[in-house]
Design a protein around this motif. Sequence first.
Motif, PDB file in Angstrom:
ATOM      1  N   VAL A  93       0.720  -1.157  -0.023  1.00  0.00           N
ATOM      2  CA  VAL A  93      -0.219  -0.026   0.082  1.00  0.00           C
ATOM      3  C   VAL A  93       0.877   1.153  -0.134  1.00  0.00           C
ATOM      4  O   VAL A  93       1.527   1.549   0.908  1.00  0.00           O
ATOM      5  N   TRP A  94       0.584   2.106  -1.009  1.00  0.00           N
ATOM      6  CA  TRP A  94       1.469   3.318  -1.030  1.00  0.00           C
ATOM      7  C   TRP A  94       0.484   4.492  -1.019  1.00  0.00           C
ATOM      8  O   TRP A  94      -0.436   4.625  -1.567  1.00  0.00           O
ATOM      9  N   PHE A  95       1.189   5.389  -0.121  1.00  0.00           N
ATOM     10  CA  PHE A  95       0.106   6.834   0.057  1.00  0.00           C
ATOM     11  C   PHE A  95       1.253   7.869  -0.204  1.00  0.00           C
ATOM     12  O   PHE A  95       2.351   8.115   0.602  1.00  0.00           O
ATOM     13  N   GLU A  96       0.934   8.974  -1.360  1.00  0.00           N
ATOM     14  CA  GLU A  96       1.819   9.915  -1.671  1.00  0.00           C
ATOM     15  C   GLU A  96       3.078   9.682  -1.519  1.00  0.00           C
ATOM     16  O   GLU A  96       4.068  10.340  -1.045  1.00  0.00           O
ATOM     17  N   GLY A  97       3.403   8.592  -2.366  1.00  0.00           N
ATOM     18  CA  GLY A  97       4.909   7.998  -2.639  1.00  0.00           C
ATOM     19  C   GLY A  97       5.386   7.341  -1.454  1.00  0.00           C
ATOM     20  O   GLY A  97       6.686   6.927  -1.382  1.00  0.00           O
ATOM     21  N   GLN A  98       4.903   7.040  -0.281  1.00  0.00           N
ATOM     22  CA  GLN A  98       5.404   6.231   0.800  1.00  0.00           C
ATOM     23  C   GLN A  98       4.767   4.888   1.007  1.00  0.00           C
ATOM     24  O   GLN A  98       3.528   4.779   0.810  1.00  0.00           O
ATOM     25  N   ARG A  99       5.625   3.907   1.184  1.00  0.00           N
ATOM     26  CA  ARG A  99       5.148   2.630   1.504  1.00  0.00           C
ATOM     27  C   ARG A  99       4.456   2.339   2.905  1.00  0.00           C
ATOM     28  O   ARG A  99       5.215   2.917   3.637  1.00  0.00           O
ATOM     29  N   ILE A 100       3.221   2.398   3.178  1.00  0.00           N
ATOM     30  CA  ILE A 100       2.584   2.289   4.471  1.00  0.00           C
ATOM     31  C   ILE A 100       2.094   1.075   5.118  1.00  0.00           C
ATOM     32  O   ILE A 100       1.662   0.966   6.256  1.00  0.00           O
ATOM     33  N   ASP A 101       2.367  -0.214   4.107  1.00  0.00           N
ATOM     34  CA  ASP A 101       1.631  -1.394   4.709  1.00  0.00           C
ATOM     35  C   ASP A 101       2.275  -1.884   5.879  1.00  0.00           C
ATOM     36  O   ASP A 101       1.730  -2.871   6.387  1.00  0.00           O
ATOM     37  N   LYS A 102       3.614  -1.176   6.240  1.00  0.00           N
ATOM     38  CA  LYS A 102       4.316  -1.774   7.677  1.00  0.00           C
ATOM     39  C   LYS A 102       4.164  -0.614   8.829  1.00  0.00           C
ATOM     40  O   LYS A 102       4.841  -0.925   9.847  1.00  0.00           O
ATOM     41  N   MET A 103       3.351   0.357   8.541  1.00  0.00           N
ATOM     42  CA  MET A 103       3.541   1.616   9.285  1.00  0.00           C
ATOM     43  C   MET A 103       2.528   1.344  10.354  1.00  0.00           C
ATOM     44  O   MET A 103       1.390   0.883  10.464  1.00  0.00           O
ATOM     45  N   PRO A 104       2.938   1.824  11.696  1.00  0.00           N
ATOM     46  CA  PRO A 104       1.776   1.777  12.551  1.00  0.00           C
ATOM     47  C   PRO A 104       0.565   2.878  12.353  1.00  0.00           C
ATOM     48  O   PRO A 104       0.762   4.074  11.891  1.00  0.00           O
ATOM     49  N   ALA A 105      -0.779   2.477  12.741  1.00  0.00           N
ATOM     50  CA  ALA A 105      -1.816   3.312  12.548  1.00  0.00           C
ATOM     51  C   ALA A 105      -1.585   4.723  12.637  1.00  0.00           C
ATOM     52  O   ALA A 105      -2.070   5.464  11.942  1.00  0.00           O
ATOM     53  N   HIS A 106      -1.214   5.031  13.945  1.00  0.00           N
ATOM     54  CA  HIS A 106      -1.033   6.398  14.325  1.00  0.00           C
ATOM     55  C   HIS A 106      -0.157   7.436  13.401  1.00  0.00           C
ATOM     56  O   HIS A 106      -0.429   8.505  13.096  1.00  0.00           O
ATOM     57  N   LYS A 107       0.948   6.431  12.963  1.00  0.00           N
ATOM     58  CA  LYS A 107       1.711   7.334  11.843  1.00  0.00           C
ATOM     59  C   LYS A 107       1.036   7.689  10.525  1.00  0.00           C
ATOM     60  O   LYS A 107       1.175   8.594   9.936  1.00  0.00           O
ATOM     61  N   ILE A 108       0.077   6.664  10.181  1.00  0.00           N
ATOM     62  CA  ILE A 108      -0.661   6.714   8.768  1.00  0.00           C
ATOM     63  C   ILE A 108      -1.633   7.868   9.003  1.00  0.00           C
ATOM     64  O   ILE A 108      -1.788   8.636   8.007  1.00  0.00           O
TER      65      ILE A 108
END
Length: 235
Positions: free
Chosen positions: A58-73
């Motif tokens: 999953v990419w959001f505005e050029g950053q990969r977010i599928d391993k990011m914690p929810a609060h960072k997202i």
Amino acid sequence: MLEVKDLVVAYGKVKAVKGISFSVEHNQVVSLLGTNGAGKTTTLRTISGLLRPESGEVWFEGQRIDKMPAHKIVQLGLAHSPEGRRIFPKLTVEDNLMLGAFARKDHQAIAGDLERVFALFDILKERRSQPAGTFSGGEQQMLAIGRAMMSRPRLLMLDEPSMGLSPLMMQRIMSTISELQSEGVTILLVEQNAAAALELSDHAYVLEVGSITLEGSGKQLLGDDRVKKAYLGED
Ligand code: ATP
């Protein structure tokens, strides 16, 4: 703005999402349609970091977010108004709303956004000091949408925002979505009312048992015989 690539999400051995790919362009309204159990909620929960995919990206505005914690997202500008009653019942309405702004430091703008949510949902204003757990299902739904708006998201994901709401409130939610879009917000919408969702959608995807089976502009899908039959209740 958002790109989902070959996403697979499983609950134990059961794959709820079976390798879907789709994208949401900046400032679009995009809908995910599908019958109960198709995997729509699972998809949104994975994008917002509440579930981890088995594979895919999953990419959001050029950053990969599928391993990011929810609060960072959330801090990146991606907010999620979940299905059902996921509010904090013991906290007041106002405190629930302010939780949506937890990552923000622009206090004046937060106050303005709170007033805006109150202008949209007057019941929230009238009962701002009451514990949210006393609210009806529809009122809690308004609160969940208001809370997501309080994070000033660039991308707002709404999971069945009209659920439990009267036809009048449902219309209000739909016009709020258009208003947010005109202010530059991008919207990813899951909605049971396919006709209303397609009316506002720039693009839509149909999900069936974990796979995307159809996509097109809102207009195209409104005119598609398969969509008419399965989702619009027409013959
Ligand atoms: P609805 O419109 O009914 O909310 P949906 O399209 O959002 O449906 P999901 O909630 O994503 O569908 O569910 C997809 C599949 O995953 C379903 O078969 C469901 O039973 C299963 N599922 C969902 N949550 C869980 C869970 N926590 N544990 C096990 N299976 C689950």
